[in-house]
Motif scaffolding. Sequence first.
Motif, mmCIF file in Angstrom:
data_model
loop_
_atom_site.group_PDB
_atom_site.id
_atom_site.type_symbol
_atom_site.label_atom_id
_atom_site.label_comp_id
_atom_site.label_asym_id
_atom_site.label_seq_id
_atom_site.Cartn_x
_atom_site.Cartn_y
_atom_site.Cartn_z
ATOM 1 N N ASP A 69 0.830 -1.392 -0.024
ATOM 2 C CA ASP A 69 0.122 0.487 -0.362
ATOM 3 C C ASP A 69 0.740 0.882 0.034
ATOM 4 O OD1 ASP A 69 -1.801 2.243 1.492
ATOM 5 O OD2 ASP A 69 -2.662 0.901 0.685
ATOM 6 N N PRO A 70 0.850 2.773 -0.530
ATOM 7 C CA PRO A 70 1.637 3.475 -1.080
ATOM 8 C C PRO A 70 1.312 4.095 0.315
ATOM 9 C CG PRO A 70 -0.187 3.500 -2.599
ATOM 10 C CD PRO A 70 -0.612 2.097 -2.133
ATOM 11 N N THR A 71 0.501 4.172 1.537
ATOM 12 C CA THR A 71 0.601 4.895 2.483
ATOM 13 C C THR A 71 1.242 3.906 3.762
ATOM 14 O OG1 THR A 71 -1.204 3.482 3.053
ATOM 15 C CG2 THR A 71 -1.158 5.934 2.363
ATOM 16 N N ASN A 72 1.864 2.920 3.269
ATOM 17 C CA ASN A 72 2.821 2.156 4.445
ATOM 18 C C ASN A 72 1.972 1.693 5.277
ATOM 19 O OD1 ASN A 72 5.061 2.524 2.976
ATOM 20 N ND2 ASN A 72 5.232 4.625 3.928
ATOM 21 N N THR A 100 -9.764 -16.139 -3.778
ATOM 22 C CA THR A 100 -10.150 -14.874 -3.560
ATOM 23 C C THR A 100 -11.064 -14.253 -2.647
ATOM 24 O OG1 THR A 100 -10.543 -16.132 -6.108
ATOM 25 C CG2 THR A 100 -11.482 -14.538 -5.450
ATOM 26 N N VAL A 101 -11.567 -14.976 -1.965
ATOM 27 C CA VAL A 101 -12.098 -14.520 -0.385
ATOM 28 C C VAL A 101 -11.186 -13.978 0.646
ATOM 29 C CG1 VAL A 101 -13.644 -14.912 1.775
ATOM 30 C CG2 VAL A 101 -14.159 -16.185 -0.102
ATOM 31 N N ALA A 102 -9.898 -14.720 0.604
ATOM 32 C CA ALA A 102 -9.078 -13.611 1.115
ATOM 33 C C ALA A 102 -8.356 -12.753 0.803
ATOM 34 C CB ALA A 102 -7.906 -14.701 1.410
ATOM 35 N N ASP A 103 -7.985 -12.501 -0.461
ATOM 36 C CA ASP A 103 -7.506 -11.267 -1.223
ATOM 37 C C ASP A 103 -8.915 -9.946 -1.100
ATOM 38 O OD1 ASP A 103 -5.315 -12.262 -1.871
ATOM 39 O OD2 ASP A 103 -5.945 -12.869 -4.062
ATOM 40 N N SER A 104 -10.265 -10.655 -1.530
ATOM 41 C CA SER A 104 -11.313 -9.933 -1.604
ATOM 42 C C SER A 104 -11.334 -9.301 -0.039
ATOM 43 C CB SER A 104 -12.537 -10.368 -1.583
ATOM 44 O OG SER A 104 -12.648 -10.664 -2.719
ATOM 45 N N ALA A 105 -11.103 -10.138 1.110
ATOM 46 C CA ALA A 105 -11.507 -9.439 2.556
ATOM 47 C C ALA A 105 -10.318 -8.078 2.219
ATOM 48 C CB ALA A 105 -10.929 -10.270 3.630
ATOM 49 N N ILE A 106 -8.826 -8.140 2.124
ATOM 50 C CA ILE A 106 -7.529 -7.133 1.409
ATOM 51 C C ILE A 106 -8.047 -6.086 0.934
ATOM 52 C CG2 ILE A 106 -5.561 -6.408 0.895
ATOM 53 C CD1 ILE A 106 -5.310 -8.549 2.766
ATOM 54 N N THR A 107 -8.831 -6.153 -0.079
ATOM 55 C CA THR A 107 -9.412 -4.954 -0.779
ATOM 56 C C THR A 107 -10.278 -4.414 0.209
ATOM 57 O OG1 THR A 107 -9.247 -6.421 -2.731
ATOM 58 C CG2 THR A 107 -10.476 -4.425 -3.436
ATOM 59 N N LEU A 108 -11.362 -5.376 0.479
ATOM 60 C CA LEU A 108 -12.650 -4.601 0.654
ATOM 61 C C LEU A 108 -11.561 -3.909 2.207
ATOM 62 C CD1 LEU A 108 -14.877 -3.595 1.797
ATOM 63 C CD2 LEU A 108 -15.440 -5.445 3.217
ATOM 64 N N SER A 109 -10.898 -4.547 3.482
ATOM 65 C CA SER A 109 -9.943 -3.654 4.332
ATOM 66 C C SER A 109 -9.015 -2.473 3.772
ATOM 67 C CB SER A 109 -9.389 -4.229 5.035
ATOM 68 O OG SER A 109 -10.064 -5.793 5.607
ATOM 69 N N ARG A 110 -8.794 -1.993 2.554
ATOM 70 C CA ARG A 110 -8.025 -1.353 2.010
ATOM 71 C C ARG A 110 -8.685 0.023 1.380
ATOM 72 N NH1 ARG A 110 -5.786 -3.091 -2.762
ATOM 73 N NH2 ARG A 110 -4.454 -4.467 -1.554
ATOM 74 N N HIS A 111 -10.005 -0.554 1.247
ATOM 75 C CA HIS A 111 -11.004 0.492 0.689
ATOM 76 C C HIS A 111 -11.710 1.279 2.288
ATOM 77 C CE1 HIS A 111 -13.918 2.396 -1.441
ATOM 78 N NE2 HIS A 111 -14.987 2.073 -0.719
ATOM 79 N N ARG A 112 -12.062 0.574 3.090
ATOM 80 C CA ARG A 112 -12.621 0.875 4.205
ATOM 81 C C ARG A 112 -11.672 2.489 4.626
ATOM 82 N NH1 ARG A 112 -15.868 -3.717 6.940
ATOM 83 N NH2 ARG A 112 -18.270 -3.971 5.764
ATOM 84 N N HIS A 113 -10.536 1.602 5.386
ATOM 85 C CA HIS A 113 -9.003 2.320 4.928
ATOM 86 C C HIS A 113 -8.927 3.593 4.124
ATOM 87 C CE1 HIS A 113 -5.371 3.488 7.416
ATOM 88 N NE2 HIS A 113 -4.915 3.848 6.499
ATOM 89 N N HIS A 114 -8.896 3.915 3.537
ATOM 90 C CA HIS A 114 -9.268 4.909 2.603
ATOM 91 C C HIS A 114 -9.909 5.935 2.958
ATOM 92 C CE1 HIS A 114 -7.933 7.124 -0.705
ATOM 93 N NE2 HIS A 114 -9.048 7.011 -1.549
ATOM 94 N N ILE A 115 -11.392 5.263 3.284
ATOM 95 C CA ILE A 115 -11.954 6.504 3.630
ATOM 96 C C ILE A 115 -12.253 6.493 4.465
ATOM 97 C CG2 ILE A 115 -14.996 6.361 3.652
ATOM 98 C CD1 ILE A 115 -14.521 4.530 1.638
ATOM 99 N N GLY A 119 -9.808 9.601 2.097
ATOM 100 C CA GLY A 119 -9.974 9.176 1.044
ATOM 101 C C GLY A 119 -11.243 9.446 0.353
ATOM 102 N N SER A 120 -11.036 9.924 -0.814
ATOM 103 C CA SER A 120 -12.707 9.677 -1.617
ATOM 104 C C SER A 120 -12.826 8.422 -1.914
ATOM 105 C CB SER A 120 -12.294 10.276 -2.914
ATOM 106 O OG SER A 120 -12.097 9.338 -4.045
ATOM 107 N N GLY A 121 -14.066 8.219 -0.745
ATOM 108 C CA GLY A 121 -15.503 7.398 -1.017
ATOM 109 C C GLY A 121 -16.736 7.280 -1.892
ATOM 110 N N GLY A 122 -15.997 6.277 -3.045
ATOM 111 C CA GLY A 122 -16.776 5.635 -4.167
ATOM 112 C C GLY A 122 -17.737 7.159 -4.341
ATOM 113 N N GLY A 123 -16.770 7.309 -5.055
ATOM 114 C CA GLY A 123 -16.320 9.145 -5.621
ATOM 115 C C GLY A 123 -18.025 10.307 -5.069
#
Length: 127
Positions: A69-72, A100-115, A119-123
């Motif tokens: 992640d670019p935010t370390n 796929t489930v584990a990778d999706s959990a990472i993606t969701l965590s990254r998205h929630r952290h970003h919001i 960060g901009s959450g979903g436009g």
Amino acid sequence: MMQLIKKLRNTTGAPMVECKKAISAEGVDGDYDKATEWLRKNGSAKAASKLAGRDASEGLVGIAIDDEDPTNVVFGAIVRVASETDFASRSPAFSSLVKTVADSAITLSRHRHHISSGGSGGGTTDT
């Protein structure tokens, strides 16, 4: 008859084909209460109750870590996907599903952290 099928489908959640079978079943004669009882005894509710008693004690645990992640910030996920048989859980398709489930959990965590970090959450934008 279509109104009765629609009502039966809405109240029981049974598929339309099963609702038609229930309404036209012997001894039901288009009666809503009898059709509901028929579905309870013979329809998808019976099948669902059979599945509910099964034990899904097999399966796999998946672990995913993303430290790029670019935010370390390091993201990690541990998931457990259950299966009824060890035969199913040993298949390549099941292993792929767990990854796929584990990778999706990472993606969701990254998205929630970003919001949550501003960060901009979903436009959406604040005005």
